[in-house]
Design a protein around this motif. Structure first.
Motif, PDB file in Angstrom:
ATOM      1  N   GLY A  40      -6.427   1.885   8.273  1.00 17.26           N
ATOM      2  CA  GLY A  40      -5.497   2.955   8.607  1.00 17.26           C
ATOM      3  C   GLY A  40      -4.191   2.860   7.857  1.00 17.26           C
ATOM      4  O   GLY A  40      -3.214   3.526   8.208  1.00 17.26           O
ATOM      5  N   PHE A  41      -4.169   2.057   6.799  1.00 25.21           N
ATOM      6  CA  PHE A  41      -2.951   1.839   6.021  1.00 25.21           C
ATOM      7  C   PHE A  41      -3.346   1.508   4.580  1.00 25.21           C
ATOM      8  O   PHE A  41      -4.498   1.137   4.314  1.00 25.21           O
ATOM      9  N   PRO A  42      -2.422   1.633   3.619  1.00 19.96           N
ATOM     10  CA  PRO A  42      -2.736   1.286   2.227  1.00 19.96           C
ATOM     11  C   PRO A  42      -3.051  -0.205   2.092  1.00 19.96           C
ATOM     12  O   PRO A  42      -2.430  -1.041   2.753  1.00 19.96           O
ATOM     13  N   GLU A  67      -4.261 -16.175   1.245  1.00 22.39           N
ATOM     14  CA  GLU A  67      -3.087 -16.711   1.937  1.00 22.39           C
ATOM     15  C   GLU A  67      -1.919 -15.732   1.900  1.00 22.39           C
ATOM     16  O   GLU A  67      -1.118 -15.654   2.843  1.00 22.39           O
ATOM     17  N   LEU A  68      -1.826 -14.949   0.828  1.00 20.62           N
ATOM     18  CA  LEU A  68      -0.761 -13.955   0.713  1.00 20.62           C
ATOM     19  C   LEU A  68      -0.977 -12.764   1.640  1.00 20.62           C
ATOM     20  O   LEU A  68      -0.045 -12.012   1.921  1.00 20.62           O
ATOM     21  N   GLY A  69      -2.214 -12.570   2.078  1.00 18.21           N
ATOM     22  CA  GLY A  69      -2.489 -11.497   3.032  1.00 18.21           C
ATOM     23  C   GLY A  69      -3.134 -10.262   2.453  1.00 18.21           C
ATOM     24  O   GLY A  69      -3.049  -9.182   3.055  1.00 18.21           O
ATOM     25  N   VAL A  70      -3.803 -10.371   1.285  1.00 24.09           N
ATOM     26  CA  VAL A  70      -4.493  -9.193   0.745  1.00 24.09           C
ATOM     27  C   VAL A  70      -5.646  -8.801   1.668  1.00 24.09           C
ATOM     28  O   VAL A  70      -6.196  -9.637   2.389  1.00 24.09           O
ATOM     29  N   GLN A  71      -6.002  -7.528   1.610  1.00 24.39           N
ATOM     30  CA  GLN A  71      -7.133  -7.065   2.413  1.00 24.39           C
ATOM     31  C   GLN A  71      -8.465  -7.219   1.672  1.00 24.39           C
ATOM     32  O   GLN A  71      -9.515  -7.248   2.304  1.00 24.39           O
ATOM     33  N   GLY A  72      -8.398  -7.289   0.344  1.00 25.27           N
ATOM     34  CA  GLY A  72      -9.649  -7.348  -0.398  1.00 25.27           C
ATOM     35  C   GLY A  72      -9.526  -8.000  -1.754  1.00 25.27           C
ATOM     36  O   GLY A  72      -8.434  -8.247  -2.269  1.00 25.27           O
ATOM     37  N   ALA A 280       2.036   9.071  -3.400  1.00 21.74           N
ATOM     38  CA  ALA A 280       1.237  10.205  -3.868  1.00 21.74           C
ATOM     39  C   ALA A 280      -0.059  10.367  -3.082  1.00 21.74           C
ATOM     40  O   ALA A 280      -0.746  11.380  -3.229  1.00 21.74           O
ATOM     41  N   GLY A 281      -0.411   9.359  -2.275  1.00 22.24           N
ATOM     42  CA  GLY A 281      -1.606   9.470  -1.450  1.00 22.24           C
ATOM     43  C   GLY A 281      -2.664   8.419  -1.684  1.00 22.24           C
ATOM     44  O   GLY A 281      -3.699   8.411  -1.010  1.00 22.24           O
ATOM     45  N   ALA A 282      -2.452   7.515  -2.649  1.00 21.19           N
ATOM     46  CA  ALA A 282      -3.428   6.458  -2.914  1.00 21.19           C
ATOM     47  C   ALA A 282      -3.595   5.578  -1.679  1.00 21.19           C
ATOM     48  O   ALA A 282      -2.633   5.309  -0.954  1.00 21.19           O
ATOM     49  N   LYS A 283      -4.810   5.132  -1.443  1.00 19.61           N
ATOM     50  CA  LYS A 283      -5.110   4.291  -0.276  1.00 19.61           C
ATOM     51  C   LYS A 283      -5.229   2.819  -0.627  1.00 19.61           C
ATOM     52  O   LYS A 283      -5.379   1.980   0.283  1.00 19.61           O
ATOM     53  N   GLY A 284      -5.189   2.502  -1.919  1.00 21.71           N
ATOM     54  CA  GLY A 284      -5.311   1.100  -2.295  1.00 21.71           C
ATOM     55  C   GLY A 284      -4.753   0.834  -3.668  1.00 21.71           C
ATOM     56  O   GLY A 284      -4.726   1.707  -4.537  1.00 21.71           O
ATOM     57  N   SER A 298       4.061  -3.656   2.039  1.00 23.72           N
ATOM     58  CA  SER A 298       4.585  -3.875   3.391  1.00 23.72           C
ATOM     59  C   SER A 298       5.920  -3.164   3.593  1.00 23.72           C
ATOM     60  O   SER A 298       6.243  -2.717   4.698  1.00 23.72           O
ATOM     61  N   LYS A 299       6.703  -3.007   2.535  1.00 26.32           N
ATOM     62  CA  LYS A 299       7.975  -2.280   2.639  1.00 26.32           C
ATOM     63  C   LYS A 299       7.732  -0.812   2.972  1.00 26.32           C
ATOM     64  O   LYS A 299       8.493  -0.207   3.724  1.00 26.32           O
ATOM     65  N   ILE A 300       6.658  -0.252   2.429  1.00 31.74           N
ATOM     66  CA  ILE A 300       6.304   1.134   2.747  1.00 31.74           C
ATOM     67  C   ILE A 300       5.909   1.248   4.204  1.00 31.74           C
ATOM     68  O   ILE A 300       6.326   2.160   4.920  1.00 31.74           O
ATOM     69  N   GLU A 301       5.095   0.319   4.681  1.00 34.78           N
ATOM     70  CA  GLU A 301       4.622   0.355   6.055  1.00 34.78           C
ATOM     71  C   GLU A 301       5.760   0.184   7.053  1.00 34.78           C
ATOM     72  O   GLU A 301       5.711   0.708   8.168  1.00 34.78           O
ATOM     73  N   ASP A 302       6.809  -0.553   6.644  1.00 39.06           N
ATOM     74  CA  ASP A 302       7.939  -0.811   7.558  1.00 39.06           C
ATOM     75  C   ASP A 302       8.878   0.392   7.704  1.00 39.06           C
ATOM     76  O   ASP A 302       9.698   0.426   8.625  1.00 39.06           O
TER      77      ASP A 302
END
Length: 303
Positions: A40-42, A67-72, A280-284, A298-302
């Motif tokens: 539900g987030f980039p 360790e950095l927290g990437v999703q993939g 612009a709408g990119a999801k990843g 994370s700055k965008i999400e905050d």
């Protein structure tokens, strides 16, 4: 009014009527939801494990990125001559190791003798990984080492080669045996390899778009017949530009998004560009610099 003018007007009218008719009777088909793409987030995908922070496709790179927290992870695969699926990009093994020769001509035991960090020096030009014990990684090992990471798998072997003819079925059997159908995406620059893989997977695994599918989608978007386009991929991984064409317009991203097809961009290493693409709408974002990307996103999400 002259005869030619009348014919021209009639042709335009017929074209308009045909377009209106196709619009009225078309039923745009969105891609079905795939669990692996349901963030539900980039998201951030570490390109080849994060090739700017450790040797590409090495366990060191994958571990650091996790360790950095990437999703993939965004990875490439090739088949060895003893039919093991290797996480590796180049056809020849010498660019990233101290070895020489084609991956497809070597067995896994031979490939394990090479130092994956032989040529690698970190982004500051200070730390070398030579002699640090980094060896080539099997796809099976990656699945087992990171059970909660989304893995985007790019088939590099050409369908015209012997190894390329085997790898779609080999890959499906491994995915099924490992039970990872819901946490991988399989793609390739070769549309034929994606199609071959899906003959076995039968849409049980998310698939990406090959070069021809991208061209088809972009042509449809730029025509008056975009409503007739039916995507054959669950996700598009794109460069920002292909030849003279820009592929990062919000309208193009929205065109695919309306068909339930998210767009990821590669290989993006500047935080400002990452943030602009997400806006612009990119999801990843696929990046060599997961250390920068995780912070930038994370700055965008905050906000």
């Amino acid at each position: 009014m002259g005869k030619k003018t009348k014919l021209g007007i009639a042709a335009v009218a017929v074209s308009a009527a045909a377009w209106a008719g196709s619009k009225a009777f078309s039923n745009p088909q969105s891609r079905p939801d795939k669990q692996v793409l349901s963030f539900g987030f980039p998201i951030v995908l570490a390109h080849r494990g994060g090739s700017a922070i450790a040797p590409e496709h090495s366990m060191a790179a994958f571990s650091k990125s996790a360790e950095l927290g990437v999703q993939g992870f965004e990875i490439d695969i090739r088949l060895t001559n003893d039919e093991e699926i290797l996480v590796f990009h180049d056809e020849y093994i010498d660019r990233t190791t101290d070895g020489a020769g084609r991956v497809a001509d070597m067995s896994l035991p031979k490939l394990r003798t090479f130092d994956l960090g032989y040529h690698y020096v970190d982004i500051n030009g200070e730390h070398s990984f030579r002699g640090m014990g980094e060896k080539v990684v099997l796809l099976k090992e990656l699945f087992e080492a990171f059970p909660n990471i989304y893995i985007n798998i790019d088939i590099k072997d050409s369908p015209e080669t012997y190894e390329g003819s085997l790898i779609p079925s080999k890959l499906w059997r491994l995915i099924e045996a490992q039970g990872v159908e819901d946490r991988v995406v399989v793609t390739s620059f070769y549309d034929e390899q994606i199609d071959r893989f899906n003959l076995y997977a039968q849409n049980r695994v998310a698939i990406g778009a090959g070069e021809n599918e991208v061209k088809k989608a972009f042509a449809a978007f730029n025509s008056q017949l975009g409503h007739l386009y039916k995507p054959r991929a669950d996700v598009f991984q794109l460069p920002v530009r292909q030849s003279v064409f820009r592929l990062d317009s919000p309208r193009f991203i929205s065109f695919l998004g309306n068909l339930n097809v998210p767009v990821h961009y590669w290989t993006i290493n500047e935080p400002e560009q990452m943030q602009a693409l997400i806006a612009a709408g990119a999801k990843g974002i696929v990046t060599d610099r997961p250390d920068l990307a995780v912070t930038a996103i994370s700055k965008i999400e905050d906000k």
